[in-house]
Design an enzyme around this catalytic site. Structure first.
Site, PDB file in Angstrom:
ATOM      1  N   TYR A  77       0.823  -1.204   0.000  1.00 50.14           N
ATOM      2  CA  TYR A  77       0.000   0.000   0.000  1.00 50.14           C
ATOM      3  C   TYR A  77       0.858   1.255   0.000  1.00 50.14           C
ATOM      4  O   TYR A  77       1.853   1.323   0.713  1.00 50.14           O
ATOM      5  CB  TYR A  77      -0.904   0.033   1.248  1.00 50.14           C
ATOM      6  CG  TYR A  77      -1.835   1.225   1.248  1.00 50.14           C
ATOM      7  CD1 TYR A  77      -3.015   1.174   0.514  1.00 50.14           C
ATOM      8  CD2 TYR A  77      -1.513   2.392   1.919  1.00 50.14           C
ATOM      9  CE1 TYR A  77      -3.866   2.271   0.472  1.00 50.14           C
ATOM     10  CE2 TYR A  77      -2.363   3.487   1.881  1.00 50.14           C
ATOM     11  CZ  TYR A  77      -3.533   3.424   1.162  1.00 50.14           C
ATOM     12  OH  TYR A  77      -4.376   4.501   1.121  1.00 50.14           O
ATOM     13  N   TRP A 126       1.137   5.653  -1.772  1.00 51.33           N
ATOM     14  CA  TRP A 126       0.821   6.624  -2.818  1.00 51.33           C
ATOM     15  C   TRP A 126       1.880   6.737  -3.898  1.00 51.33           C
ATOM     16  O   TRP A 126       1.608   7.268  -4.969  1.00 51.33           O
ATOM     17  CB  TRP A 126       0.581   7.984  -2.181  1.00 51.33           C
ATOM     18  CG  TRP A 126      -0.858   8.238  -1.919  1.00 51.33           C
ATOM     19  CD1 TRP A 126      -1.686   7.495  -1.134  1.00 51.33           C
ATOM     20  CD2 TRP A 126      -1.642   9.309  -2.447  1.00 51.33           C
ATOM     21  NE1 TRP A 126      -2.940   8.046  -1.133  1.00 51.33           N
ATOM     22  CE2 TRP A 126      -2.945   9.163  -1.923  1.00 51.33           C
ATOM     23  CE3 TRP A 126      -1.384  10.383  -3.289  1.00 51.33           C
ATOM     24  CZ2 TRP A 126      -3.982  10.049  -2.226  1.00 51.33           C
ATOM     25  CZ3 TRP A 126      -2.407  11.264  -3.579  1.00 51.33           C
ATOM     26  CH2 TRP A 126      -3.693  11.085  -3.060  1.00 51.33           C
TER      27      TRP A 126
HETATM   28  N1  LIG Z   1      -2.796   8.325  12.257  1.00 52.14           N
HETATM   29  C1  LIG Z   1      -3.098   8.419  10.971  1.00 52.14           C
HETATM   30  N2  LIG Z   1      -2.490   7.621  10.066  1.00 52.14           N
HETATM   31  C2  LIG Z   1      -2.785   7.729   8.756  1.00 52.14           C
HETATM   32  C3  LIG Z   1      -3.732   8.661   8.300  1.00 52.14           C
HETATM   33  C4  LIG Z   1      -4.371   9.491   9.277  1.00 52.14           C
HETATM   34  O1  LIG Z   1      -5.244  10.322   8.953  1.00 52.14           O
HETATM   35  N3  LIG Z   1      -4.012   9.347  10.580  1.00 52.14           N
HETATM   36  N4  LIG Z   1      -4.023   8.736   6.954  1.00 52.14           N
HETATM   37  C5  LIG Z   1      -3.862   7.514   6.183  1.00 52.14           C
HETATM   38  C6  LIG Z   1      -4.022   7.728   4.749  1.00 52.14           C
HETATM   39  S1  LIG Z   1      -5.519   8.402   4.243  1.00 52.14           S
HETATM   40  C7  LIG Z   1      -3.109   7.337   3.836  1.00 52.14           C
HETATM   41  S2  LIG Z   1      -3.510   7.397   2.168  1.00 52.14           S
HETATM   42  C8  LIG Z   1      -1.811   6.776   4.237  1.00 52.14           C
HETATM   43  C9  LIG Z   1      -0.648   7.220   3.343  1.00 52.14           C
HETATM   44  O2  LIG Z   1       0.427   6.364   3.497  1.00 52.14           O
HETATM   45  P1  LIG Z   1       1.514   6.139   2.347  1.00 52.14           P
HETATM   46  O3  LIG Z   1       0.876   6.222   1.000  1.00 52.14           O
HETATM   47  O4  LIG Z   1       2.282   4.928   2.661  1.00 52.14           O
HETATM   48  O5  LIG Z   1       2.427   7.439   2.562  1.00 52.14           O
HETATM   49  P2  LIG Z   1       3.491   8.124   1.607  1.00 52.14           P
HETATM   50  O6  LIG Z   1       4.334   8.988   2.476  1.00 52.14           O
HETATM   51  O7  LIG Z   1       2.790   8.787   0.473  1.00 52.14           O
HETATM   52  O8  LIG Z   1       4.359   6.894   1.100  1.00 52.14           O
HETATM   53  C10 LIG Z   1       4.837   6.805  -0.189  1.00 52.14           C
HETATM   54  C11 LIG Z   1       6.273   6.298  -0.136  1.00 52.14           C
HETATM   55  O9  LIG Z   1       6.674   6.001  -1.470  1.00 52.14           O
HETATM   56  C12 LIG Z   1       7.972   6.531  -1.699  1.00 52.14           C
HETATM   57  N5  LIG Z   1       8.075   6.766  -3.162  1.00 52.14           N
HETATM   58  C13 LIG Z   1       7.704   7.845  -3.873  1.00 52.14           C
HETATM   59  N6  LIG Z   1       7.914   7.637  -5.180  1.00 52.14           N
HETATM   60  C14 LIG Z   1       8.427   6.398  -5.303  1.00 52.14           C
HETATM   61  C15 LIG Z   1       8.837   5.596  -6.427  1.00 52.14           C
HETATM   62  O10 LIG Z   1       8.765   5.994  -7.566  1.00 52.14           O
HETATM   63  N7  LIG Z   1       9.289   4.337  -6.155  1.00 52.14           N
HETATM   64  C16 LIG Z   1       9.382   3.846  -4.884  1.00 52.14           C
HETATM   65  N8  LIG Z   1       9.829   2.619  -4.732  1.00 52.14           N
HETATM   66  N9  LIG Z   1       9.013   4.588  -3.821  1.00 52.14           N
HETATM   67  C17 LIG Z   1       8.536   5.832  -4.031  1.00 52.14           C
HETATM   68  C18 LIG Z   1       8.046   7.774  -0.854  1.00 52.14           C
HETATM   69  O11 LIG Z   1       9.392   8.108  -0.577  1.00 52.14           O
HETATM   70  C19 LIG Z   1       7.249   7.348   0.387  1.00 52.14           C
HETATM   71  O12 LIG Z   1       8.062   6.775   1.371  1.00 52.14           O
HETATM   72  O13 LIG Z   1      -1.534   7.126   5.597  1.00 52.14           O
HETATM   73  C20 LIG Z   1      -2.588   6.740   6.472  1.00 52.14           C
HETATM   74  N10 LIG Z   1      -2.167   6.892   7.857  1.00 52.14           N
HETATM   75  N1  LIG Z   2      -1.721  18.475   2.267  1.00 49.01           N
HETATM   76  C1  LIG Z   2      -2.174  17.201   2.235  1.00 49.01           C
HETATM   77  N2  LIG Z   2      -3.385  16.936   1.690  1.00 49.01           N
HETATM   78  C2  LIG Z   2      -3.850  15.669   1.670  1.00 49.01           C
HETATM   79  C3  LIG Z   2      -3.093  14.582   2.169  1.00 49.01           C
HETATM   80  C4  LIG Z   2      -1.823  14.889   2.745  1.00 49.01           C
HETATM   81  O1  LIG Z   2      -1.108  13.999   3.237  1.00 49.01           O
HETATM   82  N3  LIG Z   2      -1.404  16.197   2.755  1.00 49.01           N
HETATM   83  N4  LIG Z   2      -3.575  13.285   2.090  1.00 49.01           N
HETATM   84  C5  LIG Z   2      -4.626  13.031   1.119  1.00 49.01           C
HETATM   85  C6  LIG Z   2      -5.285  11.751   1.376  1.00 49.01           C
HETATM   86  S1  LIG Z   2      -4.488  10.325   0.921  1.00 49.01           S
HETATM   87  C7  LIG Z   2      -6.528  11.649   1.886  1.00 49.01           C
HETATM   88  S2  LIG Z   2      -7.249  10.126   2.062  1.00 49.01           S
HETATM   89  C8  LIG Z   2      -7.288  12.838   2.284  1.00 49.01           C
HETATM   90  C9  LIG Z   2      -7.854  12.631   3.679  1.00 49.01           C
HETATM   91  O2  LIG Z   2      -8.919  13.466   3.944  1.00 49.01           O
HETATM   92  P1  LIG Z   2      -9.413  13.538   5.450  1.00 49.01           P
HETATM   93  O3  LIG Z   2      -9.264  12.239   6.110  1.00 49.01           O
HETATM   94  O4  LIG Z   2     -10.769  14.109   5.461  1.00 49.01           O
HETATM   95  O5  LIG Z   2      -8.347  14.591   6.015  1.00 49.01           O
HETATM   96  P2  LIG Z   2      -7.809  14.893   7.490  1.00 49.01           P
HETATM   97  O6  LIG Z   2      -6.976  16.119   7.359  1.00 49.01           O
HETATM   98  O7  LIG Z   2      -7.175  13.719   8.090  1.00 49.01           O
HETATM   99  O8  LIG Z   2      -9.122  15.233   8.298  1.00 49.01           O
HETATM  100  C10 LIG Z   2      -9.946  16.339   7.954  1.00 49.01           C
HETATM  101  C11 LIG Z   2     -10.371  17.038   9.206  1.00 49.01           C
HETATM  102  O9  LIG Z   2     -11.346  16.290   9.917  1.00 49.01           O
HETATM  103  C12 LIG Z   2     -11.347  16.770  11.244  1.00 49.01           C
HETATM  104  N5  LIG Z   2     -11.774  15.723  12.150  1.00 49.01           N
HETATM  105  C13 LIG Z   2     -11.035  14.749  12.722  1.00 49.01           C
HETATM  106  N6  LIG Z   2     -11.808  13.968  13.502  1.00 49.01           N
HETATM  107  C14 LIG Z   2     -13.061  14.472  13.434  1.00 49.01           C
HETATM  108  C15 LIG Z   2     -14.301  14.094  14.016  1.00 49.01           C
HETATM  109  O10 LIG Z   2     -14.420  13.138  14.759  1.00 49.01           O
HETATM  110  N7  LIG Z   2     -15.374  14.846  13.689  1.00 49.01           N
HETATM  111  C16 LIG Z   2     -15.296  15.923  12.862  1.00 49.01           C
HETATM  112  N8  LIG Z   2     -16.416  16.591  12.586  1.00 49.01           N
HETATM  113  N9  LIG Z   2     -14.128  16.291  12.303  1.00 49.01           N
HETATM  114  C17 LIG Z   2     -13.043  15.578  12.576  1.00 49.01           C
HETATM  115  C18 LIG Z   2      -9.930  17.172  11.557  1.00 49.01           C
HETATM  116  O11 LIG Z   2      -9.924  18.429  12.190  1.00 49.01           O
HETATM  117  C19 LIG Z   2      -9.253  17.180  10.222  1.00 49.01           C
HETATM  118  O12 LIG Z   2      -8.496  18.342   9.965  1.00 49.01           O
HETATM  119  O13 LIG Z   2      -6.452  13.983   2.314  1.00 49.01           O
HETATM  120  C20 LIG Z   2      -5.679  14.137   1.133  1.00 49.01           C
HETATM  121  N10 LIG Z   2      -5.080  15.434   1.138  1.00 49.01           N
HETATM  122 MO   LIG Z   3      -5.533   8.569   1.917  1.00 46.64          MO
END
Ligand SMILES: Nc1nc2c(c(=O)[nH]1)N[C@H]1C(S)=C(S)[C@@H](COP(=O)(O)OP(=O)(O)OC[C@H]3O[C@@H](n4cnc5c(=O)[nH]c(N)nc54)[C@H](O)[C@@H]3O)O[C@H]1N2
Ligand SMILES: Nc1nc2c(c(=O)[nH]1)N[C@H]1C(S)=C(S)[C@@H](COP(=O)(O)OP(=O)(O)OC[C@H]3O[C@@H](n4cnc5c(=O)[nH]c(N)nc54)[C@H](O)[C@@H]3O)O[C@H]1N2
Ligand SMILES: [Mo]
Length: 761
Positions: free
Chosen positions: A110, A112
């Site tokens: 998993y 991005w």
């Molecule tokens: N507590 C908490 N945890 C969360 C979340 C949260 O809201 N709270 N959000 C979750 C969500 S929504 C998501 S999507 C995940 C994201 O989790 P990930 O998608 O695992 O996070 P990234 O940092 O985007 O990881 C991408 C990795 O790929 C590497 N990379 C980039 N380009 C390349 C390439 O071309 N080749 C290779 N081999 N590597 C490359 C980058 O250096 C990086 O280490 O995290 C989740 N974790």
């Molecule tokens: N800059 C930036 N943008 C991103 C990403 C990133 O890593 N960096 N990740 C991308 C990815 S993979 C994803 S999946 C999306 C994720 O999109 P989301 O999961 O929606 O994004 P978050 O910033 O984790 O959360 C949005 C807001 O929800 C609020 N929140 C948290 N818990 C609660 C709750 O219980 N109730 C309510 N009402 N609000 C709450 C928090 O204040 C938080 O700022 O974002 C994307 N956009």
């Molecule tokens: Mo995500």
């Protein structure tokens, strides 16, 4: 390498780039009205010391061979030649493949990765394992929308139909009177979209809507979740209590006969069961405004007033991904839909229910007439899966049964995991437990561009090129621009493209032809482009040939105006255009979900008390949300990411009154802790956060002082040290990392500098 600027694209925007000495000059794509500052993270990325320069093997694995090993995360690395690295990987893949078959290999991988669609690392891993070893144990769903993507098909339809093809931003700007955004509409989030985002338009649309008179209400613990341009209101509920709030609002609508009974009767099933639950007919507990007020921390009068104000208005309800990335995360997603239905809004212009609007730049947009082809993944010879966030459970409990969406499955016994393009020590919860889980493996192989904590736990680390060092095509189904991503620089050190690495491994496994189909990178890009050309030709649309496209760097694609198509058609004629649910209607009660007999996810939405709520030991909610200054953990060493830190440490926001009670001043180093570990961060005092809540974004690279500690201390500020590793419910088993509970105090221990960006020896 290049003298003149070339075109390139990232998940956070398209740009022209030019290498000048050690720095990169970046000029955002001219068509972007509101480019993302995340582009600044590229400036120093190419030659950063944190890059992986050579193939490296963990000493313990090199000396003792494959096997469970407690030294993972706490060992030295030995540089080897590419030839040795290939030989080690090939031999190990053969050993595991022969002895255990694809059931012994976890290839979920998993993450991005980068925006280019061909070099999408996860797809490369899948194709490689399918074509060389016959398959792998896969993961399903995402950390983003683990529970919504399982729930929504039962109750209304496919998630993408509700999110990507939901109510469009244009409609909102033109028609919505009230937008209730659970989780807000932060511009920090919509600056990102997988595959790329050439036009950042959310700010402009919110401004347009506000000027016309749309009332934006952001329900969130953080005021910053709604941009100033929306001129909106901030409603702070206790985190994780949105489901109770909506039940309270529904109770008022019912009591005051403000529900649209005609809509409910014609377009939904299960409203009588829902109403009976709200009235307390099932168990004697009415879920009324007073009941909800107790749980959510707002007054009953406020809830009643809120409900009345929605009546008779064009109301759009949206629920952010964040709310379902939590215990019982299915419930607020379901109840948001029920609220929109009770108001009779679905299918009206600018009204109804849309999922995760603004969480990513894909949502509320329009689809391209045809999509750009993805790298075919080949056929997986086995059908073994886990919900993606159950990785530690799987590795720690081989053979153990678990529930998932009506099925009873068992965890396979994994010997080898292969990861490219993801960072589990960023994305997963309870990192000490994740380390324990990875220690069970025989072998962990990682391709990385940089020394992330995941690379530091691997047995074999293969240096991958970063996007700027290779050619690709960038685009997303809801982006009308397709980009020729041209290389800006030579590969760093000995780094190779993931595709080149897999090609050589496939050759050594005797499967090169199956993996490459005789194509090099350019061959695949041309092949995919030709497929796009053909698909468009079927619609009488002509595009230039590949050479011309490559030369001009960008291509504009025709789009459909298909926002809301499923719900609009359903509203117009529910018999002719039923929803893809068992009843063909919105399922306020789902007989299917009820038949699973899950105590933690019954047939209609409910309020369930979470396991994690503040107590005297852990009095604060921690919000671990997406970072404003980077995408996840990517390029955490970049200029913009560093500009958001203090002394290289991540910043944690808390309310001045909470800080004063704990003797904490702005800029102090504080310690957040609970039963799972300790995290240091720099305190920022702000009144834009509700009392009782602290916020520490994700993405600071894990930097444990003692990696083997049962309750590690991360000196950099990675909140996943603290989050709990449990599924949202038996239905979806989604990630619940968004919210946990912690204690906070001024840090009195020894402060050592952050070392996350210094490569291991
Ligand atoms: N507590 C908490 N945890 C969360 C979340 C949260 O809201 N709270 N959000 C979750 C969500 S929504 C998501 S999507 C995940 C994201 O989790 P990930 O998608 O695992 O996070 P990234 O940092 O985007 O990881 C991408 C990795 O790929 C590497 N990379 C980039 N380009 C390349 C390439 O071309 N080749 C290779 N081999 N590597 C490359 C980058 O250096 C990086 O280490 O995290 C989740 N974790
Ligand atoms: N800059 C930036 N943008 C991103 C990403 C990133 O890593 N960096 N990740 C991308 C990815 S993979 C994803 S999946 C999306 C994720 O999109 P989301 O999961 O929606 O994004 P978050 O910033 O984790 O959360 C949005 C807001 O929800 C609020 N929140 C948290 N818990 C609660 C709750 O219980 N109730 C309510 N009402 N609000 C709450 C928090 O204040 C938080 O700022 O974002 C994307 N956009
Ligand atoms: Mo995500």
């Amino acid at each position: 390498m290049t003298q003149k600027p070339v075109m390139h694209s990232a998940h956070w925007g398209a740009f022209h780039a030019q290498q000048q000495g050690d720095r990169l000059t970046i000029e955002p794509f001219k068509g972007d009205p509101d480019p993302s500052p995340l582009l600044q993270n590229f400036h120093t990325a190419l030659n950063h010391p944190a890059r992986v320069s050579r193939p490296m093997v963990r000493r313990g694995w090199l000396e003792n061979g494959p096997g469970a090993d407690d030294r993972r995360g706490n060992d030295e690395y030995v540089a080897v030649s590419w030839d040795e690295a290939y030989a080690l990987v090939t031999r190990e893949l053969q050993r595991v493949g022969d002895k255990y078959g694809p059931e012994g290999i976890f290839g979920g991988s998993y993450g991005w990765s980068s925006a280019g669609r061909f070099h999408h690392a996860q797809s490369q891993v899948h194709r490689f394992l399918n074509t060389t070893l016959g398959g792998y144990v896969r993961s399903v769903n995402s950390y983003s929308s683990g529970s919504a993507s399982v729930l929504l098909p039962h109750i209304v339809g496919d998630m993408n139909e509700i999110a990507r093809r939901g109510v469009s931003w244009e409609e909102i700007a033109q028609h919505s009177e009230i937008v209730v955004a659970f989780g807000g509409l932060a511009l920090k989030n919509s600056q990102v979209a997988s595959g790329g985002l050439s036009e950042h338009t959310e700010r402009g649309f919110m401004q347009q809507a506000a000027e016309r008179g749309t009332r934006f209400i952001s329900v969130s613990p953080l005021q910053s979740d709604l941009p100033e341009e929306a001129q909106g209101e901030w409603l702070a509920l206790r985190p994780g209590t949105d489901a109770a709030f909506i039940l309270g609002v529904l109770s008022v609508l019912i009591a005051e006969q403000l529900t649209d009974e005609a809509f409910l009767a014609r377009y939904t099933v299960g409203w009588p069961e829902m109403a009976a639950y709200i009235r307390g007919e099932e168990d004697g507990t009415p879920r009324d405004a007073a009941w909800a007020a107790e749980i959510c921390g707002v007054s009953a009068a406020f809830i009643s007033d809120f409900a009345r104000q929605l009546h008779g208005k064009r109301v759009l309800v949206t629920v952010a991904h964040a709310l379902q990335r939590a215990e019982n995360g299915e419930q607020p997603v379901w109840l948001g839909l029920v609220l929109a239905a009770a108001l009779g809004q679905p299918g009206l212009p600018g009204g109804g229910y849309t999922y995760a609007l603004g969480a990513l730049g894909h949502y509320g947009k329009h689809h391209n007439l045809v999509s750009f082809p993805a790298l075919p993944q080949g056929k997986n010879g086995i059908d073994r899966l886990i919900p993606v966030a159950r990785i530690s459970d799987m590795l720690l409990n081989p053979g153990k049964p678990f529930d998932y969406n009506g099925r009873r499955l068992t965890y396979p016994h994994i010997r080898l995991a292969y990861w490219a393009g993801g960072n589990p020590f960023h994305h997963h919860q309870d990192l000490a437990r994740l380390r324990q889980a990875f220690c069970q493996l025989d072998t962990l192989i990682v391709h990385e561009i940089a020394w992330t904590a995941s690379a530091r736990h691997a047995d074999i680390v293969l240096p991958a090129t970063m996007t700027l060092e290779r050619e690709d095509i960038g685009g997303a189904p809801t982006d009308r621009h397709l980009f020729a991503m041209q290389p800006v620089a030579q590969p760093f050190g000995e780094a190779k493209d993931d595709y080149a690495i897999f090609t050589e491994l496939a050759r050594r496994l005797g499967r090169e032809e199956a993996f490459t189909e005789g194509r090099d990178t350019r061959g695949w890009l041309q092949h995919h482009y030709a497929q796009l050309q053909q698909k468009l030709a079927a619609h009488q649309v002509e595009i230039p040939d590949f050479e011309k496209f490559w030369q001009q760097g960008v291509l504009e694609l025709p789009q459909l105006k298909d926002g809301g198509r499923m719900i609009n058609a359903f509203r117009a004629d529910p018999e002719a255009s039923p929803l893809p649910t068992p009843s063909g209607k919105i399922e306020i009660f789902s007989a299917t979900i009820a038949s699973f007999n899950y105590e933690n996810c019954p047939g209609h939405p409910v309020w369930r008390e979470p396991q994690q709520k503040p107590n005297s030991d852990h009095p604060f909610w921690l919000i671990a949300n997406q970072p404003a200054t980077r995408l996840h953990s990517q390029l955490d060493f970049g200029d913009y990411s560093l500009s958001g830190k203090r002394d290289g440490r991540e910043v944690c926001s808390l309310h001045p009154a909470d800080a004063a009670a704990s003797g904490i001043n702005d800029g102090d180093i504080i310690e957040l802790y609970n039963a799972r570990g300790h995290v240091l961060a720099s305190a920022r005092l702000t009144e834009t956060i509700m009392r009782g809540v602290v916020q520490l974004p994700t993405g600071a690279w894990y930097d444990p002082v003692d990696p083997t500690a049962l309750r590690p201390l991360c000196r950099h500020g990675n909140p996943n040290v603290l989050t709990l590793d449990i599924g949202t419910s038996s239905l979806a088993q989604g990630c619940s990392g968004q919210i946990t509970v912690v204690q906070v105090r001024k840090y009195r221990g020894e402060v050592t500098p952050v070392q996350a960006f210094i490569p291991p020896g």
